[in-house]
Design a protein around this motif. Sequence first.
Motif, mmCIF file in Angstrom:
data_model
loop_
_atom_site.group_PDB
_atom_site.id
_atom_site.type_symbol
_atom_site.label_atom_id
_atom_site.label_comp_id
_atom_site.label_asym_id
_atom_site.label_seq_id
_atom_site.Cartn_x
_atom_site.Cartn_y
_atom_site.Cartn_z
ATOM 1 N N TRP A 257 0.828 -1.206 0.000
ATOM 2 C CA TRP A 257 0.000 0.000 0.000
ATOM 3 C C TRP A 257 0.859 1.251 0.000
ATOM 4 C CZ3 TRP A 257 -2.276 2.576 4.870
ATOM 5 C CH2 TRP A 257 -2.976 3.733 4.506
ATOM 6 N N LEU A 258 1.870 1.286 0.876
ATOM 7 C CA LEU A 258 2.711 2.478 0.986
ATOM 8 C C LEU A 258 3.460 2.742 -0.316
ATOM 9 C CD1 LEU A 258 4.072 1.921 4.597
ATOM 10 C CD2 LEU A 258 2.454 3.678 3.871
ATOM 11 N N VAL A 259 3.938 1.684 -0.964
ATOM 12 C CA VAL A 259 4.607 1.858 -2.264
ATOM 13 C C VAL A 259 3.617 2.413 -3.282
ATOM 14 C CG1 VAL A 259 5.638 0.613 -4.204
ATOM 15 C CG2 VAL A 259 6.392 0.130 -1.865
ATOM 16 N N ASP A 260 2.382 1.925 -3.242
ATOM 17 C CA ASP A 260 1.352 2.405 -4.172
ATOM 18 C C ASP A 260 1.063 3.885 -3.943
ATOM 19 O OD1 ASP A 260 -0.431 2.003 -6.293
ATOM 20 O OD2 ASP A 260 -2.112 1.639 -4.946
ATOM 21 N N VAL A 261 0.941 4.283 -2.664
ATOM 22 C CA VAL A 261 0.707 5.697 -2.343
ATOM 23 C C VAL A 261 1.875 6.549 -2.833
ATOM 24 C CG1 VAL A 261 0.468 7.365 -0.457
ATOM 25 C CG2 VAL A 261 -0.792 5.210 -0.369
ATOM 26 N N MET A 262 3.100 6.075 -2.601
ATOM 27 C CA MET A 262 4.287 6.814 -3.038
ATOM 28 C C MET A 262 4.301 6.980 -4.560
ATOM 29 S SD MET A 262 8.282 5.954 -2.168
ATOM 30 C CE MET A 262 8.180 4.300 -2.853
ATOM 31 N N MET A 263 3.975 5.916 -5.278
ATOM 32 C CA MET A 263 3.990 5.983 -6.738
ATOM 33 C C MET A 263 2.879 6.876 -7.278
ATOM 34 S SD MET A 263 6.504 3.975 -7.745
ATOM 35 C CE MET A 263 6.121 3.482 -9.417
ATOM 36 N N ASN A 264 1.694 6.779 -6.681
ATOM 37 C CA ASN A 264 0.558 7.579 -7.157
ATOM 38 C C ASN A 264 0.731 9.063 -6.878
ATOM 39 O OD1 ASN A 264 -1.022 5.518 -8.286
ATOM 40 N ND2 ASN A 264 -1.806 4.929 -6.286
ATOM 41 N N ASN A 265 1.623 9.398 -5.938
ATOM 42 C CA ASN A 265 1.883 10.801 -5.619
ATOM 43 C C ASN A 265 3.233 11.274 -6.162
ATOM 44 O OD1 ASN A 265 -0.340 11.895 -3.587
ATOM 45 N ND2 ASN A 265 0.004 9.739 -3.134
ATOM 46 N N SER A 266 3.750 10.557 -7.162
ATOM 47 C CA SER A 266 5.012 10.939 -7.797
ATOM 48 C C SER A 266 4.763 11.202 -9.274
ATOM 49 C CB SER A 266 6.047 9.811 -7.655
ATOM 50 O OG SER A 266 6.328 9.551 -6.296
ATOM 51 N N ASN A 267 5.524 12.147 -9.812
ATOM 52 C CA ASN A 267 5.366 12.399 -11.247
ATOM 53 C C ASN A 267 5.935 11.227 -12.052
ATOM 54 O OD1 ASN A 267 8.205 12.770 -11.542
ATOM 55 N ND2 ASN A 267 8.036 14.962 -11.140
ATOM 56 N N ARG A 268 5.647 11.195 -13.330
ATOM 57 C CA ARG A 268 5.978 10.031 -14.168
ATOM 58 C C ARG A 268 7.483 9.788 -14.224
ATOM 59 N NH1 ARG A 268 5.539 8.720 -19.952
ATOM 60 N NH2 ARG A 268 5.407 10.929 -20.445
ATOM 61 N N PHE A 269 8.245 10.856 -14.244
ATOM 62 C CA PHE A 269 9.702 10.751 -14.287
ATOM 63 C C PHE A 269 10.223 10.093 -13.011
ATOM 64 C CE2 PHE A 269 13.796 13.002 -13.355
ATOM 65 C CZ PHE A 269 14.557 12.311 -14.270
ATOM 66 N N LEU A 270 9.703 10.528 -11.845
ATOM 67 C CA LEU A 270 10.148 9.954 -10.574
ATOM 68 C C LEU A 270 9.690 8.504 -10.442
ATOM 69 C CD1 LEU A 270 11.524 10.186 -7.847
ATOM 70 C CD2 LEU A 270 9.429 11.166 -6.920
ATOM 71 N N CYS A 271 8.499 8.187 -10.956
ATOM 72 C CA CYS A 271 8.008 6.800 -10.893
ATOM 73 C C CYS A 271 9.006 5.837 -11.524
ATOM 74 C CB CYS A 271 6.651 6.679 -11.584
ATOM 75 S SG CYS A 271 5.264 7.222 -10.575
ATOM 76 N N ARG A 272 9.564 6.226 -12.653
ATOM 77 C CA ARG A 272 10.544 5.362 -13.318
ATOM 78 C C ARG A 272 11.772 5.167 -12.440
ATOM 79 N NH1 ARG A 272 9.028 7.988 -18.410
ATOM 80 N NH2 ARG A 272 10.815 9.373 -18.307
ATOM 81 N N ARG A 273 12.212 6.255 -11.796
ATOM 82 C CA ARG A 273 13.390 6.151 -10.918
ATOM 83 C C ARG A 273 13.084 5.308 -9.681
ATOM 84 N NH1 ARG A 273 18.243 9.020 -10.313
ATOM 85 N NH2 ARG A 273 17.993 9.437 -12.525
ATOM 86 N N LEU A 274 11.909 5.485 -9.100
ATOM 87 C CA LEU A 274 11.532 4.719 -7.906
ATOM 88 C C LEU A 274 11.433 3.230 -8.215
ATOM 89 C CD1 LEU A 274 8.823 7.055 -6.305
ATOM 90 C CD2 LEU A 274 11.112 6.573 -5.404
ATOM 91 N N ILE A 275 10.854 2.894 -9.372
ATOM 92 C CA ILE A 275 10.749 1.491 -9.763
ATOM 93 C C ILE A 275 12.145 0.881 -9.896
ATOM 94 C CG2 ILE A 275 10.254 0.043 -11.770
ATOM 95 C CD1 ILE A 275 7.814 0.328 -10.192
ATOM 96 N N ALA A 276 13.057 1.627 -10.492
ATOM 97 C CA ALA A 276 14.430 1.126 -10.649
ATOM 98 C C ALA A 276 15.085 0.909 -9.289
ATOM 99 C CB ALA A 276 15.245 2.106 -11.491
ATOM 100 N N LEU A 277 14.881 1.842 -8.359
ATOM 101 C CA LEU A 277 15.460 1.707 -7.023
ATOM 102 C C LEU A 277 14.799 0.576 -6.245
ATOM 103 C CD1 LEU A 277 15.807 5.491 -6.089
ATOM 104 C CD2 LEU A 277 17.644 3.903 -6.654
ATOM 105 N N LEU A 278 13.498 0.438 -6.389
ATOM 106 C CA LEU A 278 12.793 -0.670 -5.732
ATOM 107 C C LEU A 278 13.364 -2.012 -6.162
ATOM 108 C CD1 LEU A 278 9.008 0.326 -5.846
ATOM 109 C CD2 LEU A 278 10.215 -0.441 -3.809
ATOM 110 N N SER A 279 13.668 -2.124 -7.444
ATOM 111 C CA SER A 279 14.096 -3.411 -7.995
ATOM 112 C C SER A 279 15.441 -3.870 -7.448
ATOM 113 C CB SER A 279 14.169 -3.327 -9.523
ATOM 114 O OG SER A 279 15.245 -2.502 -9.944
ATOM 115 N N LYS A 280 16.193 -2.983 -6.813
ATOM 116 C CA LYS A 280 17.514 -3.360 -6.310
ATOM 117 C C LYS A 280 17.420 -4.381 -5.180
ATOM 118 C CE LYS A 280 19.588 -0.359 -8.990
ATOM 119 N NZ LYS A 280 20.380 -0.779 -10.144
#
Length: 732
Positions: A257-280
């Motif tokens: 849920w918290l990851v979903d909230v973070m992604m939904n409140n991030s712009n599209r550019f940041l979403c790509r960066r967050l997904i990359a960091l999450l995958s680590k």
Amino acid sequence: MTTHGPASNSNTENLMLIWLDGNINTSENLSAKQELLRIISNIQTFETLDKCREFINSNLNQYQFILIVSGRFGQELVPHIHQLSQILAIHVFCMNPKVNLQWAKDFEKIKSVTVDFRKLLSAIKEDHKNRTNVKKIVLMNTLPPNLNIVNQGTILPNQTNEKIVDVNNLSVFQFSLKDLVNAGELQYTNKNMKGIANDLVKKFKAGVDRDINLLIMIVLEPMMYLLKREQSLSDFLDPLITLLSKENDVPRISQRWLVDVMMNNSNRFLCRRLIALLSKRNPVPMIQPPINNKYRFVSSIIHIWDYSRPILLSFSIGECKGKTPLVNALFDTNFEQSVNSNYFHETIDVDFGYHFVARRSLNVADVHGIISIETLQRVYQIFDGFLVHVQATYFTSNISDVITFLRLLSHSGYILLLIRDLDDEDDETVQTAITNLDSECSNCEVFYLPNVANTNTYATKEKIGELRERCFTDAVKCFNPNEENKRKYLEQLMDDVQLKNAEQDKTFVESIRQVLINGEEKDYPLYSLFTRMCNIRFQIAKLDPYHADFQDKRLYDLHQELYEISSKLDKQQRDGFQGAGKAFEAFFQCLQNQEDQLNNLNLLSNELKHERDKKKIKDPTASFYQQISLEIHWRNAMISSKCISHDKRRTLIEAYYNYIIEGNPFEIVDGDNFEMQDEFLTEVLKLFADRKFFIMSIIGPQNSGKSTLLNFLFGTLFEVREGRCTQGKSIF
């Protein structure tokens, strides 16, 4: 006491600014108050300590306070009010900041100690902006209409459904890369994650209104702090969730849920960066709970999808307890265990294993809850194999259901059916069911698994080890890589808005592919000459006049060649914009629209990485155009900046400034050519004249983990991956 403005005019209606100073009524301070009123419309001023303290104590149930205080009054007042939850922030406005910092450093709510009103105003403005944004954060309600909920994720009886929000139509506060860069820095010194979780819960419990929005907003900051450091979120969220589970009025919180909230409140550019960091080090969400009865595909995952390895989907037919712990034990993943929440109902996470030094030969996806045949039909073509869990009793009594699922997968590369909690492998009922299964799905293999509720026993570990070896061996054998088809299937999961964005991104990438991604040496005329010139300089520097093999003619020839190339470079730089070549023209075009600059650069960088990974060039002497990176494009732009007009040069300088200020690492020394574009960089860094820099250097052998260490210690965003070497000197 002086009052300014009604409380109701503020975005935060119960917020009040208090200013305590013995000289509050000077003309400078009166002028300063007018500027403060533009930020917070409710201001109270006091000249005496006693009246100020009495006012605060008598209005604790009505207001929350931001305090500006002089150094003398601050030393007396702050120790008595600092612990009050209604005191949100304190600013010390004084004549001697150095002296007052000595006592102020012991109080975490003190946000600034300054003699400069402009700095004070800036600190209050930024703090108030963040507090206002808290009220706008989107806590998604994703449960279907037939379920009753409180806020997010907790199913409770006799509660009223909240309005369902469509994320595609939100015009609300969004995080940007700057928020990720700043998240948590200098705040968590000498604190561990458990201690941070404890502090957040204590503050929440002490709050007047126990605002869940405020709590979630605060929780997202240490999450971003950990992601920058490529760490597991569970180190922080496990203790936090445990503490909050004891509070009756708090909805059940989960990492998903918290990851979903973070992604939904991030712009599209940041979403790509967050997904990359999450995958680590964390599972990456792929399918999230529905809005308006439609499950959501996390489209940013397409930018980090690993097409080079098979991905195994683990799911159960019927109820099968202990599925996720078994998958974690098998593949060393850390999928979150299901709780009573819609975030664990037919949702999917993927673990790409990017944190392994030697990468796993396969990746794993896990379905939360029991997947329906309809959902499986939507997603199965994305995966290369399936680990299907079914309890022995369910298998024998519902063989037709099992066959229905496996028939859908019958054309897939690899299917392993785990018959769970089976005491006797020769059980006649089980063997009869398997015979029926073989006639319908001949490529399905079967593995018998006894009760593995306790994964720590020797027998269980042996069985899990046998299953692990079988999965890794057989799944890899059946793998047939086809990136084009995978991309097509991923895009089919997108909604209209995601598909439109994906098409725009694809159109942009294809428009630059020929020159900026697959370019040839002729497209980089200036940079090609520059690299040749640097190479000759390097050869000259290596010549030892005292060595037995030293030849005067060799030195003369090199100097002659250096002179000719330098002259040619100077001449071509004087030829104007056209002399810079096609690569610079295309790159400069990407920077023309300021709104699209960062997105264009990010897409270009991602595609260049993808192409380099496909080529797998290990030879360090390979030509630059065979291993193009974003750094090389910037180098080419800096060299080409000498042959363009003043206005175009300013555009280029400002684009590089925007790139840096957003939080991207940038290169100051070109490690391939041992050069520094000092003239261009000086002009860029002049734009940072009002900022202070903290400089930390690191040196060590190639691939020794320098960038990883900097990312961990300081939350920098240097790229780290297998085979990556950060040559030269880069700054974050």
